[in-house]
Design a protein around this motif. Structure first.
Motif, mmCIF file in Angstrom:
data_model
loop_
_atom_site.group_PDB
_atom_site.id
_atom_site.type_symbol
_atom_site.label_atom_id
_atom_site.label_comp_id
_atom_site.label_asym_id
_atom_site.label_seq_id
_atom_site.Cartn_x
_atom_site.Cartn_y
_atom_site.Cartn_z
ATOM 1 N N VAL A 112 1.178 -1.040 -0.293
ATOM 2 C CA VAL A 112 0.102 0.069 -0.129
ATOM 3 C C VAL A 112 0.994 0.922 -0.423
ATOM 4 O O VAL A 112 2.267 1.587 1.249
ATOM 5 C CB VAL A 112 -0.976 0.208 1.073
ATOM 6 N N ASP A 113 0.545 1.898 -1.211
ATOM 7 C CA ASP A 113 1.927 3.283 -1.637
ATOM 8 C C ASP A 113 3.069 2.852 -0.982
ATOM 9 O O ASP A 113 3.861 3.569 -0.810
ATOM 10 C CB ASP A 113 0.948 4.376 -0.578
ATOM 11 N N LYS A 115 4.556 0.329 0.547
ATOM 12 C CA LYS A 115 4.686 -0.053 1.807
ATOM 13 C C LYS A 115 4.139 -1.150 2.572
ATOM 14 O O LYS A 115 3.086 -1.717 1.662
ATOM 15 C CB LYS A 115 4.487 0.910 3.184
#
Length: 194
Positions: A112-113, A115
């Motif tokens: 997610v983004d 990460k």
């Protein structure tokens, strides 16, 4: 009672590790758990991550994946027990290959983004049962990678707060019938209360 995936990695059926594996499965089953006994050698698991798998590493997982059956077993598990020897301060290649090929994006984590977000929250308990040829002191000097992967990486990947235990018999090169029996008793008690 839980659905427990037992990942076992040792090629010799007469080894001490094989005896530990039998103890694990017998005790968990006797305690009423449903045990999915995944003997990686007996199942002829191929630990090699292929070129195509690496190129498609971040793709959406699906039933056409070469390891889809193993992914399904991992995602059905409510607990995970690893049974393996430590060789050259690491996992046997077949178990390391299982992590490389099955603990995938969309399976054990998602990005997610940029990460990592752990996603194996179906697993609420982890145990590792292992043996080392050398002493605990030698393992510490080498950084003890198998222990760190279980106690840190797996702990961070499964359900938050899940208990994680690591049972190790060190100095197998100097072990005796008494030390092996004592360790087997410890493993049996741990599985009885798992």
């Amino acid at each position: 009672m839980m659905n427990i995936l037992v990942l076992y990695a040792h090629p010799v059926e007469t080894s001490f590790n094989a005896g530990l594996h039998r103890t694990i499965v017998e005790r968990l089953t006797a305690a009423g758990h449903s045990v999915d006994d995944c003997d990686l050698y007996a199942e002829d698991f191929d630990p090699r991550l292929t070129r195509a798998e690496r190129l498609g590493y971040h793709d959406q997982r699906g039933p056409g994946d070469a390891v889809a059956g193993y992914v399904e077993r991992l995602q059905k598990a409510e607990a995970l027990v690893l049974s393996f020897p430590v060789w050259n301060y690491g996992y046997p290649a077949i178990l390391k290959g299982f992590f490389d090929r099955v603990f995938l994006p969309g399976v054990s984590f998602k990005l997610v983004d940029g990460k990592v977000r752990p996603t194996l929250h179906n697993i609420g308990k982890v145990a590792a049962v292992t043996t080392y040829g050398g002493s605990r002191f030698r393992a510490i000097l080498m950084g003890d990678p198998p222990r760190k992967v279980v106690k840190r990486m797996l702990r961070a990947t499964v359900k938050p707060g899940a208990p994680v235990s690591y049972l190790a018999h060190y100095s197998m090169n100097l072990s005796t019938d008494e030390t092996r029996k004592a360790f087997t008793t410890k493993v049996a008690a741990s599985m009885d209360s798992f």
